[in-house]
Design an enzyme around this catalytic site. Structure first.
Site, PDB file in Angstrom:
ATOM      1  N   ILE A   1      11.044  -9.034  -1.839  1.00 39.92           N
ATOM      2  CA  ILE A   1      10.216  -7.847  -2.418  1.00 39.92           C
ATOM      3  C   ILE A   1       8.779  -8.566  -3.129  1.00 39.92           C
ATOM      4  O   ILE A   1       7.929  -7.990  -3.477  1.00 39.92           O
ATOM      5  CB  ILE A   1      10.701  -6.825  -3.146  1.00 39.92           C
ATOM      6  CG1 ILE A   1      11.402  -7.409  -4.360  1.00 39.92           C
ATOM      7  CG2 ILE A   1      11.546  -6.052  -2.288  1.00 39.92           C
ATOM      8  CD1 ILE A   1      11.906  -6.263  -5.132  1.00 39.92           C
TER       9      ILE A   1
ATOM     10  N   GLY B   1       6.383 -15.595  -6.252  1.00 38.34           N
ATOM     11  CA  GLY B   1       5.115 -16.256  -7.134  1.00 38.34           C
ATOM     12  C   GLY B   1       5.252 -17.800  -7.383  1.00 38.34           C
ATOM     13  O   GLY B   1       6.462 -18.323  -7.017  1.00 38.34           O
TER      14      GLY B   1
ATOM     15  N   MET C   1       6.568 -19.129 -10.075  1.00 40.86           N
ATOM     16  CA  MET C   1       7.801 -19.200 -11.066  1.00 40.86           C
ATOM     17  C   MET C   1       9.004 -18.785 -10.184  1.00 40.86           C
ATOM     18  O   MET C   1      10.062 -19.316 -10.635  1.00 40.86           O
ATOM     19  CB  MET C   1       7.792 -18.142 -12.331  1.00 40.86           C
ATOM     20  CG  MET C   1       6.666 -18.409 -12.988  1.00 40.86           C
ATOM     21  SD  MET C   1       6.510 -20.369 -13.604  1.00 40.86           S
ATOM     22  CE  MET C   1       7.789 -19.971 -14.779  1.00 40.86           C
ATOM     23  N   GLY C   2       8.930 -17.837  -9.111  1.00 46.09           N
ATOM     24  CA  GLY C   2      10.158 -17.723  -8.506  1.00 46.09           C
ATOM     25  C   GLY C   2      10.310 -16.642  -7.382  1.00 46.09           C
ATOM     26  O   GLY C   2       8.874 -16.003  -6.957  1.00 46.09           O
TER      27      GLY C   2
ATOM     28  N   VAL D   1      11.741 -12.952  -5.704  1.00 45.73           N
ATOM     29  CA  VAL D   1      12.387 -11.872  -6.199  1.00 45.73           C
ATOM     30  C   VAL D   1      13.050 -11.005  -4.934  1.00 45.73           C
ATOM     31  O   VAL D   1      12.375 -10.770  -3.902  1.00 45.73           O
ATOM     32  CB  VAL D   1      11.596 -10.746  -6.836  1.00 45.73           C
ATOM     33  CG1 VAL D   1      12.299  -9.499  -7.242  1.00 45.73           C
ATOM     34  CG2 VAL D   1      11.261 -11.707  -8.125  1.00 45.73           C
TER      35      VAL D   1
ATOM     36  N   ASP E   1       2.391 -14.496 -20.869  1.00 48.24           N
ATOM     37  CA  ASP E   1       1.819 -14.417 -19.670  1.00 48.24           C
ATOM     38  C   ASP E   1       1.533 -13.007 -19.153  1.00 48.24           C
ATOM     39  O   ASP E   1       2.017 -12.611 -17.923  1.00 48.24           O
ATOM     40  CB  ASP E   1       2.679 -15.375 -18.610  1.00 48.24           C
ATOM     41  CG  ASP E   1       1.900 -15.534 -17.329  1.00 48.24           C
ATOM     42  OD1 ASP E   1       0.650 -15.596 -17.387  1.00 48.24           O
ATOM     43  OD2 ASP E   1       2.514 -15.710 -16.546  1.00 48.24           O
TER      44      ASP E   1
END
Length: 583
Positions: free
Chosen positions: A16, A19, A21-22, A24, A127
């Site tokens: 879903i 980005g 950083m990770g 999901v 952030d």
């Protein structure tokens, strides 16, 4: 990958989001039979997931995505979180374009409440941006992605910008300084700016991150065009200096006013505790999340806008209705002052420290502009205008009104000590403009007492003598409410104005002149470059102090020395004294 089990318990269903950083996934918790969100770091078992899990575990708030667990599966560490059917605010903006100010403010109230909870625990997000805000169909907003959040006391090492996103970063972070709670507040303002304006506060992403960072360090903001009633709150959140921004609790209050949510009423003269404000902010969020279920368009109070006639009868308009001392709670100990200065003014005395003389006097005055306005302000879209100053020890703000009047906010330290006065002026001006964007100025709670100068007309008090003193035809030029009046002809000017000050009246070294049953005190005024005559009038009690009303007379000439004008000032005082109400 849809059939993959993570840690023998969580079945991945659908990717879903992703980005830098990770990644999901929506997943099913087979043990508890509930839908959850699983996040895996792009860098494998990195410290990012552990840090986010640790911070999330200590934070429980309805507007922060809840962290349930952190699990290891093979070489990867996964974060197990609450699943919220939603879109990111970034996706909402991309799909729907700029959002209405009221809707953005409602999102902002919730995010500010989330930040307040983080900051209370000593955490900073670092952030906050549209991509890290989830918005559900019912209007619920939740802050997510605590991957680079940290406790405020953590010491930063290294140089350069290692946190934040350039389009939403605070100026101090762009300069390489430590991110604090105030930086989160700026990023909140930048996020809401993007939502209502459709672009980053540091320019569209197409200009590139390095250009955005340069604009952040030079504080080159994009202009506000669409924000309307939200503009004053945005200006406050986006202040350049961290110390000048409101904290997250106050930010929730400012935004709740635009969001049309109910906040418990505050009475003037009483200091509101931080705990009380926090309760108000939480109440606003609760009311908001319930009310959004039925909201299909902007509230009528925002859509219709206030009438263009904001001041009405100048002599009954209450300037104190635009002043809320609690907006300065985070800067010191404020006290409403409604008994000093002219009758068109109201102020706040802000004690900055334990020293009884460390006080800043912030004044709000209803007045008329000194020059015609080039652009007529639009009702409901008023803004605070900066009045240029050559020093941080001077600060003034103006709010032009559609009816031709103006609000003027300025400040001074009572002992002329160095102070960053704009940090105190801006919250007062911002609150005033938020009130004026909703409704007209309230009427005074009571008429002026019998014998008060407030019921007199300064332009009529001197009869024909002011015109005779200036030596030619000169119509009286009244200032707001006729409590101050000028006569000008060629080099000479006469001023009659009313004042309220501390009693007993201090004549110091002034020359005393008998005026029948009254007296005047005459001196050369260096400030006005004039001869001044002052007539004490009525004593009264105000703010728990003994006060006195006075009539001030100034006679000035561009050619003659001020002391040469004192005979004329004394003569005018003699004309005025018998016209005053009996003591």
């Amino acid at each position: 990958m849809g059939d993959r089990l993570i840690a023998g318990r969580y079945r991945l269903e659908e990717r879903i989001g992703a980005g830098g950083m990770g990644v999901v996934w929506r997943a099913t918790d087979l043990d508890l039979g509930r839908v959850v969100a699983l996040k895996r770091s792009q860098a494998g078992d990195s410290g990012q997931i552990r840090r986010e899990a640790r911070i999330g575990a200590g934070l429980h708030h309805p507007n922060v995505v809840t962290v349930f667990d952190a699990v290891i599966d093979g070489d990867d560490r996964w974060l197990v979180m609450e699943y919220l059917p939603s879109r990111s605010l970034a996706d909402v903006i991309d799909a729907d374009g700029p959002l209405p100010p009221g809707k953005v403010a409602k999102i902002g109230v919730q995010l500010a409440a989330a930040l307040a909870a983080m900051h209370e625990k000593g955490m900073v997000h670092r952030d906050l941006k549209p991509g890290n805000v989830l918005v559900a169909d019912d209007g619920t907003a939740k802050l997510t992605d605590l991957g680079i959040a940290q406790w405020a006391e953590v010491t930063r090492t290294g140089g350069g910008l290692d946190v934040g996103t350039p389009g939403y970063v605070a100026p101090e972070m762009a300069e390489g300084r430590q991110a604090g709670a105030a930086a989160d507040v700026f990023s909140l303002g930048a996020t809401l700016f993007a939502a209502v304006e459709g672009t980053s506060v540091w320019g569209d992403a197409s200009v590139g991150p390095f250009v955005q960072l340069r604009r952040a360090t030079s504080y080159t903001l994009e202009p506000i065009r669409r924000a309307g009633p939200l503009a004053p709150a945005l200006m406050e959140l986006l202040r350049r200096k961290p110390a000048g921004r409101p904290d997250a609790v106050r930010a929730a209050e400012l935004l709740s006013e635009v969001a049309d949510v109910v906040v418990p009423a505050r009475r003037r003269r009483f200091r509101v505790t931080r705990r009380a404000i926090a309760i108000a902010a939480v109440a606003a969020v609760l009311i908001l999340t319930g009310g959004l279920l039925y909201a299909t368009r902007e509230p009528a109070s925002i859509a219709a806008g206030p009438p263009s006639e904001l001041v009405g009868d100048r002599r009954t308009a209450d300037p104190c209705a635009l002043v809320d001392p609690s907006v300065l709670n985070h800067l010191g100990t404020p006290e409403l002052d409604n008994a000093t200065g002219n009758f068109n003014a109201c102020g706040v005395l802000l004690r900055l420290s334990a020293d009884k003389e460390d006080i800043v006097d912030i004044r709000l005055e209803l007045t008329t502009p000194t020059s015609p306005l080039l652009d007529k302000p639009m009702p409901g879209q008023l803004i605070v205008r900066e009045i240029p100053s050559d020093s941080e020890d001077k600060c003034a703000r103006g709010i032009p009104l559609p009816d031709g009047n103006q609000v003027w906010v300025h400040a001074r330290h009572i002992r002329n000590w160095h102070a960053h006065l704009c940090d105190y002026v801006d919250p007062v001006a911002t609150h005033a403009v938020s009130v004026l964007n909703r409704e007209p100025v309230e009427r005074r709670p009571a008429p002026f007492p019998d014998g008060s100068l407030g019921s007199l007309d300064a332009c009529a008090l001197g009869g024909e003598l002011p015109q005779a003193i200036v030596g030619g035809p000169a119509a009286p030029d009244p200032v707001f409410g006729n409590w101050e009046c000028y006569w000008n002809h060629r080099e000479t000017q006469v001023t009659i104005r009313f004042e309220r000050e501390r009693a007993p009246f201090k004549d110091l070294d002034d020359r005393r002149v008998a005026l029948g049953s009254r007296e005047a005190f005459v001196e050369v005024s260096a400030e006005w470059k004039a001869c001044q005559a002052e007539i004490p009038h009525r004593t009264f009690g105000g703010n728990g102090r003994a006060m006195i009303e006075t009539v001030e007379i100034y006679v000035a000439d561009k050619v003659k020395q001020p002391q040469e004008m004192c005979p004329a000032a004394e003569r005018l005082a003699g004309e005025i004294a018998p016209r005053l109400p009996p003591l």
